[in-house]
Design an enzyme around this catalytic site. Sequence first.
Site, PDB file in Angstrom:
ATOM      1  N   LEU B 231      47.624  16.842 -66.199  1.00  0.00           N
ATOM      2  CA  LEU B 231      48.215  17.199 -67.488  1.00  0.00           C
ATOM      3  C   LEU B 231      48.082  18.696 -67.771  1.00  0.00           C
ATOM      4  CD1 LEU B 231      49.452  16.074 -70.128  1.00  0.00           C
ATOM      5  CD2 LEU B 231      47.119  15.976 -71.027  1.00  0.00           C
ATOM      6  N   ASP B 232      49.207  19.357 -68.070  1.00  0.00           N
ATOM      7  CA  ASP B 232      49.232  20.769 -68.463  1.00  0.00           C
ATOM      8  C   ASP B 232      48.719  21.698 -67.368  1.00  0.00           C
ATOM      9  OD1 ASP B 232      50.144  19.792 -70.866  1.00  0.00           O
ATOM     10  OD2 ASP B 232      48.238  20.016 -71.904  1.00  0.00           O
ATOM     11  N   GLU B 233      48.689  21.206 -66.118  1.00  0.00           N
ATOM     12  CA  GLU B 233      48.173  22.045 -65.039  1.00  0.00           C
ATOM     13  C   GLU B 233      49.240  22.394 -64.005  1.00  0.00           C
ATOM     14  OE1 GLU B 233      45.307  23.396 -64.820  1.00  0.00           O
ATOM     15  OE2 GLU B 233      43.994  22.282 -66.170  1.00  0.00           O
TER      16      GLU B 233
END
Lengths: 287, 287, 287, 287
Positions: B231-233
């Site tokens: 997530l969000d990476e």
Amino acid sequence: MTAGPQDQACLVVQGPDRPGIVAAVSAFVARHHGNIVSLDQYSDDPEGGEFFQRLVLHHPGLRAALPELQADLAETLEPFGLQGRITDLSVPPRMAVLASTSAHCLLDLLWRHRGGELPVSVPMVISNHPDLADDVRTFGIPFVHVPSQGADKAAAEAEILRLLVGNVDVVVLARYMQILSGDFLQKIGVPVINIHHSFLPAFIGAAPYRKAKERGVKLIGATAHYVTEDLDEGPIIEQDVVRVTHADSAADLQRRGADVERAVLSRAVLWHAQQRVFRSGNHCIVF
Amino acid sequence: MTAGPQDQACLVVQGPDRPGIVAAVSAFVARHHGNIVSLDQYSDDPEGGEFFQRLVLHHPGLRAALPELQADLAETLEPFGLQGRITDLSVPPRMAVLASTSAHCLLDLLWRHRGGELPVSVPMVISNHPDLADDVRTFGIPFVHVPSQGADKAAAEAEILRLLVGNVDVVVLARYMQILSGDFLQKIGVPVINIHHSFLPAFIGAAPYRKAKERGVKLIGATAHYVTEDLDEGPIIEQDVVRVTHADSAADLQRRGADVERAVLSRAVLWHAQQRVFRSGNHCIVF
Amino acid sequence: MTAGPQDQACLVVQGPDRPGIVAAVSAFVARHHGNIVSLDQYSDDPEGGEFFQRLVLHHPGLRAALPELQADLAETLEPFGLQGRITDLSVPPRMAVLASTSAHCLLDLLWRHRGGELPVSVPMVISNHPDLADDVRTFGIPFVHVPSQGADKAAAEAEILRLLVGNVDVVVLARYMQILSGDFLQKIGVPVINIHHSFLPAFIGAAPYRKAKERGVKLIGATAHYVTEDLDEGPIIEQDVVRVTHADSAADLQRRGADVERAVLSRAVLWHAQQRVFRSGNHCIVF
Amino acid sequence: MTAGPQDQACLVVQGPDRPGIVAAVSAFVARHHGNIVSLDQYSDDPEGGEFFQRLVLHHPGLRAALPELQADLAETLEPFGLQGRITDLSVPPRMAVLASTSAHCLLDLLWRHRGGELPVSVPMVISNHPDLADDVRTFGIPFVHVPSQGADKAAAEAEILRLLVGNVDVVVLARYMQILSGDFLQKIGVPVINIHHSFLPAFIGAAPYRKAKERGVKLIGATAHYVTEDLDEGPIIEQDVVRVTHADSAADLQRRGADVERAVLSRAVLWHAQQRVFRSGNHCIVF
């Protein structure tokens, strides 16, 4: 020493927001025949919040009148439970700078100071390395080398405290690569401003440019903040960024970031010196 | 459908950097009598790094010649161990958009698409809420409501896969407030672009504007990135920021951030559609 | 219609700077038991200059109290020779938009209005071309086509005046490609805001993007200003720029400039609607 | 003296665009076993336009091989009617700076030079005022005072030419407040870069900050350009702006503009020194 404007006083007020504060302060100014040059105010919640006000007023013969003004201000604010002060803007705050080996932030401050852009005096620059001695002394400013290796940390901090306590109103860390202890922060007794080389809270801690390169970000930044015991967590005064691309190496990021660092730190120092910055919890109000 | 320019091919090449690649590709273009309109290249390390090249060439009668060009390109790149493709820019990629209830990012895309700014076709918009149906259909684009509540997540993902697999070349999450499973990402088989409402890696996860307000930052941002299981990476395509002050409420940050979100997402989608973005590990090269 | 906040009044004051104004206004607020939500003021010269103040105050039961507040304000300001007004922020100003064929500025305003970002009502959109009728009516807003060809200019202006006078508080030119006559500006009797597609005073007049391309500038911009009889010379409310390169064609400049135009115009309209903008000679004070 | 990278050559090519150029240049690089580090190219019109290319290549033993490379390059380009050159990036161009009394642009250049950011050597600083002598000499750089009052202009220019011709590859005007004659520009025989303290073409000529204040602009800027006989009309290399408000005095604009000036000039000088800037008519291509 860069003197501020003559016969101008800065009045700052902070505390619980209540109806009537502005009227009371305005009446204070009017009965002392001051002329308001500028006025900023903010309440973080009109119902039960905290109130902040900064007011610059022109008052002929300020220096002589200041004690009376201060006494009357204290009386004016007392019923509201507010804190405030009125100071003579022609008397610049005394700023010490702590640096290590990087010149860019330090020299930007000294340059602007020499050019009359920063209303501060600079009694001393302290560094844990001797490298920047000549650069600093060129500006006619004393440079003191206080090494801080290994187990010396407490000794170095004690030496810095001995040099600064009572002699300065603000300490600026211009890429000073040492973490100051909570004990030091308590004993120094004045605000300490740091420049962190990232857009906080991204890339907290060491080597932010390397981390930024690894994460592949498209902007890098810098953050000026008041130093607290929590590393890189103090109230933010100012931030800015610059655009980078995949083609920029970590060294490029460092070089380009240096320009942002010195710009951000200089703005933060200017605003602090002008008493535009109010701390509230972990935030800054900047007028 | 917004068609790209006629008789222009986009040639992209990626793989281990070795001497002679540029010469080989240039010779390929020359022997097919193509005229180079633009050329960008980058090597992340001249010695043993990865090489990226994007080349737009004008070639009269491109459509008929394309199969031959593709075959010769494969032969040209094979000895270098490079991956590449040559495509007709007049054939726009097919983009599906997944949205929830926020209109700003979705409508910005559809609006730019209608105005001829985004060289994509939009076969479908899918949302887990019905709110935006009329807005989408005004643009003459099909809107499909696929609810995704509670335990339905696998069912909803299956439904979306059934609608999209084989029909689209890229999926854009325009403030789609659902986390897609690794299984979905694998099965969809095309790149998925997301807009995160913060300057990543600051404020990963939910409620970034509230967190930004709490931290007292002076800039807020948005990040467009390819979606991965972390997530969000995922690899960052584009980021931008806007200046805010202490006087901006969390709602103000959200409103001002919305402008940055839609601008950043639209740029990322444009660049992806123009095949300007190369993924390399967790980074993007953007020409 | 987007209503502003309930029970909040906006008090604006403008005129010759004299000691005691702030105290008098604060006393006015205090004796009506208003609570100051925000206050901005500026004097362009502390000695003999012009004074500007904007104050938002919370006052329960504002609607009923407004006539009394207005009467007392007039009495308060009269001895100072100041002009001022106090208005109910829950009553949005009425904004007409004039457009031609370009949709981007018009739709950005209507979108933001629909999303509750612009505290105005929009009684009518007028265009000299029929192209945008459907787009406007989708928002539930009346669209009136008033052609303006050749010798019809006076007739078209008369028609627009007939539609707008008495019905609107501000007129916004959202890429309206007609120059309004001095006679029109006088008769319309409300402020007229225009968006010019350059960073004024660079590239005054027609075709600024073409001129920008010819001059080889590295930034292009947009300027929102009040319309006066002098073309492109009215007081500037807001400006912004975006970076361009040699590789951008004049069409690219136009496309990228369109994003700046709509952002700048929307900010200017917002600030005007919030009564943040004061005109002084050929300048604007923007709080 | 700041040396550039070892064993790296910069190859620049400019002239009429024709098919085959890129292939020919790539073949040239390949047959000399150079490894391409970076490559940029641009054609201002794929059909009959002008072509620009900049290529950095790694070549072990460059210094010894350079004459042979130069001869072969000339032969390679001759059939295309192109102009080009290949140079050793470890040999920095020689830059003279002309200044008057303002220190900010001059010192920014010298500082960056000392820090290794600018790949130039600085044989000399010339000023028509003696004020900055000490500042310059602190950097170990010769300072020569060439007064230029009244009728002396021709004499002063002759003196400057005597000092510089043959000794420098580029001349930078770091807020040099004298207009150079066409005769001087012809005789100096190398590019001359100026920093103008406005966002050209706005505020051409003298006192741009005063004019900006009078016009009430919301952004002020700076422009670095090559000097031609037409004042403030030469090809623009770089521009930037900073946001200002009604509250900034003309002195504030000057102070804030100074930061933009030095940043813009330093970038322009860096890019020129790296041979990233191509002149074409009244434009600059900047890679």
